[in-house]
Write a protein that holds these residues in place. Structure first.
Motif, PDB file in Angstrom:
ATOM      1  N   PRO A   2       0.825  -1.222   0.000  1.00  0.00           N
ATOM      2  CA  PRO A   2       0.000   0.000   0.000  1.00  0.00           C
ATOM      3  C   PRO A   2       0.853   1.263   0.000  1.00  0.00           C
ATOM      4  CG  PRO A   2      -0.766  -1.559   1.663  1.00  0.00           C
ATOM      5  CD  PRO A   2       0.544  -2.092   1.168  1.00  0.00           C
ATOM      6  N   ASP A   3       0.490   2.193  -0.853  1.00  0.00           N
ATOM      7  CA  ASP A   3       1.208   3.466  -0.956  1.00  0.00           C
ATOM      8  C   ASP A   3       0.433   4.506  -0.147  1.00  0.00           C
ATOM      9  OD1 ASP A   3       2.610   5.692  -1.623  1.00  0.00           O
ATOM     10  OD2 ASP A   3       2.499   5.420  -3.784  1.00  0.00           O
ATOM     11  N   TYR A   4       0.652   4.522   1.170  1.00  0.00           N
ATOM     12  CA  TYR A   4      -0.144   5.372   2.048  1.00  0.00           C
ATOM     13  C   TYR A   4       0.011   6.852   1.729  1.00  0.00           C
ATOM     14  CZ  TYR A   4      -0.826   1.172   4.860  1.00  0.00           C
ATOM     15  OH  TYR A   4      -1.151  -0.088   5.274  1.00  0.00           O
ATOM     16  N   LYS A   5       1.207   7.245   1.321  1.00  0.00           N
ATOM     17  CA  LYS A   5       1.453   8.662   1.044  1.00  0.00           C
ATOM     18  C   LYS A   5       0.573   9.158  -0.091  1.00  0.00           C
ATOM     19  CE  LYS A   5       5.038  11.891  -0.436  1.00  0.00           C
ATOM     20  NZ  LYS A   5       6.475  12.087  -0.722  1.00  0.00           N
ATOM     21  N   ASN A   6       0.490   8.397  -1.183  1.00  0.00           N
ATOM     22  CA  ASN A   6      -0.272   8.835  -2.345  1.00  0.00           C
ATOM     23  C   ASN A   6      -1.734   8.433  -2.274  1.00  0.00           C
ATOM     24  OD1 ASN A   6       1.770  10.148  -4.138  1.00  0.00           O
ATOM     25  ND2 ASN A   6       2.781   8.185  -3.902  1.00  0.00           N
ATOM     26  N   ASN A   7      -2.056   7.356  -1.564  1.00  0.00           N
ATOM     27  CA  ASN A   7      -3.444   6.927  -1.478  1.00  0.00           C
ATOM     28  C   ASN A   7      -4.274   7.787  -0.535  1.00  0.00           C
ATOM     29  OD1 ASN A   7      -2.910   4.935  -3.287  1.00  0.00           O
ATOM     30  ND2 ASN A   7      -2.809   3.278  -1.804  1.00  0.00           N
ATOM     31  N   HIS A   8      -3.611   8.564   0.338  1.00  0.00           N
ATOM     32  CA  HIS A   8      -4.350   9.447   1.244  1.00  0.00           C
ATOM     33  C   HIS A   8      -4.907  10.670   0.514  1.00  0.00           C
ATOM     34  CE1 HIS A   8      -2.960   7.256   4.796  1.00  0.00           C
ATOM     35  NE2 HIS A   8      -3.820   7.965   5.467  1.00  0.00           N
ATOM     36  N   SER A   9      -4.369  10.971  -0.641  1.00  0.00           N
ATOM     37  CA  SER A   9      -4.773  12.175  -1.360  1.00  0.00           C
ATOM     38  C   SER A   9      -5.146  11.823  -2.797  1.00  0.00           C
ATOM     39  CB  SER A   9      -3.631  13.197  -1.353  1.00  0.00           C
ATOM     40  OG  SER A   9      -3.848  14.216  -2.293  1.00  0.00           O
ATOM     41  N   ARG A  10      -6.336  12.249  -3.239  1.00  0.00           N
ATOM     42  CA  ARG A  10      -6.765  11.984  -4.612  1.00  0.00           C
ATOM     43  C   ARG A  10      -5.815  12.638  -5.599  1.00  0.00           C
ATOM     44  NH1 ARG A  10     -12.842  13.360  -6.201  1.00  0.00           N
ATOM     45  NH2 ARG A  10     -13.140  11.469  -4.956  1.00  0.00           N
ATOM     46  N   LYS A  11      -5.377  13.846  -5.286  1.00  0.00           N
ATOM     47  CA  LYS A  11      -4.447  14.552  -6.172  1.00  0.00           C
ATOM     48  C   LYS A  11      -3.139  13.782  -6.304  1.00  0.00           C
ATOM     49  CE  LYS A  11      -1.760  18.823  -6.537  1.00  0.00           C
ATOM     50  NZ  LYS A  11      -1.437  20.129  -5.890  1.00  0.00           N
ATOM     51  N   ASN A  12      -2.579  13.340  -5.162  1.00  0.00           N
ATOM     52  CA  ASN A  12      -1.324  12.594  -5.197  1.00  0.00           C
ATOM     53  C   ASN A  12      -1.457  11.290  -5.972  1.00  0.00           C
ATOM     54  OD1 ASN A  12      -0.079  14.557  -3.724  1.00  0.00           O
ATOM     55  ND2 ASN A  12      -0.046  13.418  -1.800  1.00  0.00           N
ATOM     56  N   LYS A  13      -2.591  10.620  -5.794  1.00  0.00           N
ATOM     57  CA  LYS A  13      -2.798   9.347  -6.477  1.00  0.00           C
ATOM     58  C   LYS A  13      -2.894   9.547  -7.982  1.00  0.00           C
ATOM     59  CE  LYS A  13      -5.301   5.020  -6.196  1.00  0.00           C
ATOM     60  NZ  LYS A  13      -6.058   4.151  -5.290  1.00  0.00           N
ATOM     61  N   ILE A  14      -3.596  10.577  -8.406  1.00  0.00           N
ATOM     62  CA  ILE A  14      -3.716  10.864  -9.836  1.00  0.00           C
ATOM     63  C   ILE A  14      -2.348  11.197 -10.432  1.00  0.00           C
ATOM     64  CG2 ILE A  14      -4.635  12.504 -11.521  1.00  0.00           C
ATOM     65  CD1 ILE A  14      -7.171  12.658  -9.810  1.00  0.00           C
ATOM     66  N   LEU A  15      -1.591  12.060  -9.740  1.00  0.00           N
ATOM     67  CA  LEU A  15      -0.266  12.447 -10.236  1.00  0.00           C
ATOM     68  C   LEU A  15       0.677  11.247 -10.290  1.00  0.00           C
ATOM     69  CD1 LEU A  15       0.263  15.878  -8.421  1.00  0.00           C
ATOM     70  CD2 LEU A  15      -0.241  15.496 -10.838  1.00  0.00           C
ATOM     71  N   LYS A  16       0.634  10.396  -9.258  1.00  0.00           N
ATOM     72  CA  LYS A  16       1.499   9.210  -9.244  1.00  0.00           C
ATOM     73  C   LYS A  16       1.123   8.271 -10.380  1.00  0.00           C
ATOM     74  CE  LYS A  16       4.492   6.223  -7.551  1.00  0.00           C
ATOM     75  NZ  LYS A  16       4.312   5.610  -6.220  1.00  0.00           N
ATOM     76  N   THR A  17      -0.155   8.085 -10.637  1.00  0.00           N
ATOM     77  CA  THR A  17      -0.596   7.196 -11.709  1.00  0.00           C
ATOM     78  C   THR A  17      -0.153   7.719 -13.070  1.00  0.00           C
ATOM     79  OG1 THR A  17      -2.525   6.519 -10.410  1.00  0.00           O
ATOM     80  CG2 THR A  17      -2.594   6.091 -12.780  1.00  0.00           C
ATOM     81  N   LEU A  18      -0.322   9.018 -13.288  1.00  0.00           N
ATOM     82  CA  LEU A  18       0.106   9.609 -14.558  1.00  0.00           C
ATOM     83  C   LEU A  18       1.616   9.500 -14.719  1.00  0.00           C
ATOM     84  CD1 LEU A  18      -2.146  12.818 -14.650  1.00  0.00           C
ATOM     85  CD2 LEU A  18      -2.433  10.714 -15.976  1.00  0.00           C
ATOM     86  N   ARG A  19       2.356   9.754 -13.639  1.00  0.00           N
ATOM     87  CA  ARG A  19       3.819   9.683 -13.686  1.00  0.00           C
ATOM     88  C   ARG A  19       4.287   8.263 -13.999  1.00  0.00           C
ATOM     89  NH1 ARG A  19       4.672  11.960  -9.247  1.00  0.00           N
ATOM     90  NH2 ARG A  19       5.048  10.171  -7.891  1.00  0.00           N
ATOM     91  N   GLU A  20       3.661   7.280 -13.357  1.00  0.00           N
ATOM     92  CA  GLU A  20       4.059   5.892 -13.596  1.00  0.00           C
ATOM     93  C   GLU A  20       3.659   5.420 -14.997  1.00  0.00           C
ATOM     94  OE1 GLU A  20       5.992   3.911 -12.039  1.00  0.00           O
ATOM     95  OE2 GLU A  20       6.324   5.292 -10.376  1.00  0.00           O
ATOM     96  N   THR A  21       2.538   5.900 -15.489  1.00  0.00           N
ATOM     97  CA  THR A  21       2.130   5.549 -16.850  1.00  0.00           C
ATOM     98  C   THR A  21       3.136   6.067 -17.866  1.00  0.00           C
ATOM     99  OG1 THR A  21      -0.213   5.584 -16.208  1.00  0.00           O
ATOM    100  CG2 THR A  21       0.287   5.733 -18.562  1.00  0.00           C
ATOM    101  N   LEU A  22       3.540   7.327 -17.698  1.00  0.00           N
ATOM    102  CA  LEU A  22       4.563   7.896 -18.582  1.00  0.00           C
ATOM    103  C   LEU A  22       5.894   7.169 -18.400  1.00  0.00           C
ATOM    104  CD1 LEU A  22       3.797  11.715 -18.158  1.00  0.00           C
ATOM    105  CD2 LEU A  22       3.310  10.284 -20.157  1.00  0.00           C
ATOM    106  N   GLY A  23       6.184   6.776 -17.148  1.00  0.00           N
ATOM    107  CA  GLY A  23       7.412   6.041 -16.873  1.00  0.00           C
ATOM    108  C   GLY A  23       7.460   4.710 -17.595  1.00  0.00           C
ATOM    109  N   ILE A  24       6.328   4.020 -17.649  1.00  0.00           N
ATOM    110  CA  ILE A  24       6.269   2.735 -18.346  1.00  0.00           C
ATOM    111  C   ILE A  24       6.509   2.927 -19.843  1.00  0.00           C
ATOM    112  CG2 ILE A  24       4.663   0.918 -19.070  1.00  0.00           C
ATOM    113  CD1 ILE A  24       3.509   1.025 -16.232  1.00  0.00           C
ATOM    114  N   ILE A  25       5.924   3.970 -20.405  1.00  0.00           N
ATOM    115  CA  ILE A  25       6.140   4.256 -21.833  1.00  0.00           C
ATOM    116  C   ILE A  25       7.618   4.550 -22.085  1.00  0.00           C
ATOM    117  CG2 ILE A  25       5.608   5.851 -23.708  1.00  0.00           C
ATOM    118  CD1 ILE A  25       2.843   6.243 -22.376  1.00  0.00           C
TER     119      ILE A  25
END
Length: 336
Positions: free
Chosen positions: A304-327
């Protein structure tokens, strides 16, 4: 005619506003669905547990539980060479013993002692800390987000200082993020610099047990190993594999260091489960599979990523960052 134009403009604005709200409403579930897929765990039968060394302390503890409960033969910690600043991740003391670093001083005079550090968060959510000299509090500070030196004064001989302690006092996690304190070291009279590495110990209370971590490491891999050893794992079963220090491609650098270590290691590896955090799991699994050329069964355990899962903004940014990272990684991994 003017009224008609105003009415028409209002309708157009209302339509665009409705479309925007609808897009936002649809976007959030899509992002959350992608995040869940990126963070999916898939274990394999393995005798080796690999832990990414940058994980926060609670995740290292969960990795410890995974190792203890599932019959692994060894645990490998990975990570690039060590950071300049010590991460003080929970309420506790960073303790310096300066006597071996200062010149003899038998004169009683005023000395200035500075703490070089910063807070991960700013404003009302910034870190707070006390400074102690010989168990007596001499200063209280609210750290700023920018790197800064915080000064206290000491009246007396430097030879009489047994310890200088930085006490983190307001650790917390919430919608504002994860509150952490970073300390590079202490400076005495503007000339004697004592860095935290090899000169300090970190004393914390974890799960009701007081532990002390000696900061004698040179990489994130060694930091994670030290934390695992402090929990009671046999030192012969924990191996730190460090990668060179880089600013980008840190996951790739760690995977390459692990691959090179495997070539000369006598450890028998039958399968590997990798412990990582949240949405980073997909990129980690993809990287190690590619670098190891599918020589082993490789599973992934996403904590569990408690830091990013506590905030909708953080979770969205982390997801976008990781998606770009995978590409991005899908492109650079083609060279290996």
């Amino acid at each position: 005619m003017l009224k008609f134009r105003n009415k028409k403009a209002s309708i157009i604005i209302l339509i665009f506003l409705s479309l925007f709200i609808f897009s936002v409403i649809m976007f959030i579930p899509i992002v959350y669905s992608i995040s869940d897929r990126l963070a999916k765990s898939e274990r394999v039968n393995a005798n080796t547990l690999l832990v990414e060394g940058w994980l926060p302390p609670y995740a290292i503890k969960m990795a410890y539980d995974e190792f203890q409960n599932n019959g692994y033969s060894q645990i490998i910690t990975t990570g690039i060479n060590s950071p300049d600043y010590c991460l003080i991740f929970t309420n506790g003391y960073l303790i310096f013993y300066p006597k071996g670093n200062i010149l003899p001083d038998n004169k009683i005079r005023k000395h200035v002692i500075e703490v070089d550090g910063y807070s991960e968060l700013g404003g009302e959510n910034s870190s707070q800390f006390n400074v102690f000299i010989n168990n007596s509090i001499v200063g209280n500070f609210q750290a700023e987000k920018r790197k800064k030196k915080y000064a206290v004064t000491w009246m007396g001989r430097l030879n009489d200082i047994d310890s200088i302690m930085v006490q983190f006092i307001n650790d917390g996690v919430g919608n504002y993020g994860d509150r952490n304190l970073f300390v590079k070291g202490i400076i005495i009279d503007g000339k004697t610099v004592i860095n935290y590495q090899n000169n300090s110990e970190y004393e914390v209370d974890l799960s009701g047990k007081k532990i002390r971590i000696i900061n004698n490491f040179s990489s994130y891999a060694e930091i994670a190993r030290n934390r695992l050893l402090s929990m009671g794992i046999d030192s012969s079963k924990v191996i730190a594999v460090s990668g060179k220090r880089v600013k980008i491609n840190r996951t790739l650098t760690s995977a390459l260091a692990f691959r090179d270590w495997l070539k000369t290691s006598e450890i028998e590896v039958k399968g590997i489960n990798i412990v990582t955090l949240g949405a980073h799991a997909k990129r980690t699994w993809m990287t190690y599979n590619n670098i190891l050329n599918k020589s082993y069964d490789i599973g992934i355990i996403s904590l569990p990523d408690y830091k990013n899962n506590h905030s909708r903004k953080n979770k969205i940014l982390k997801t976008l960052r990781e998606t770009l990272g995978i590409i991005y990684y899908s492109i650079i991994l083609s060279a290996y």
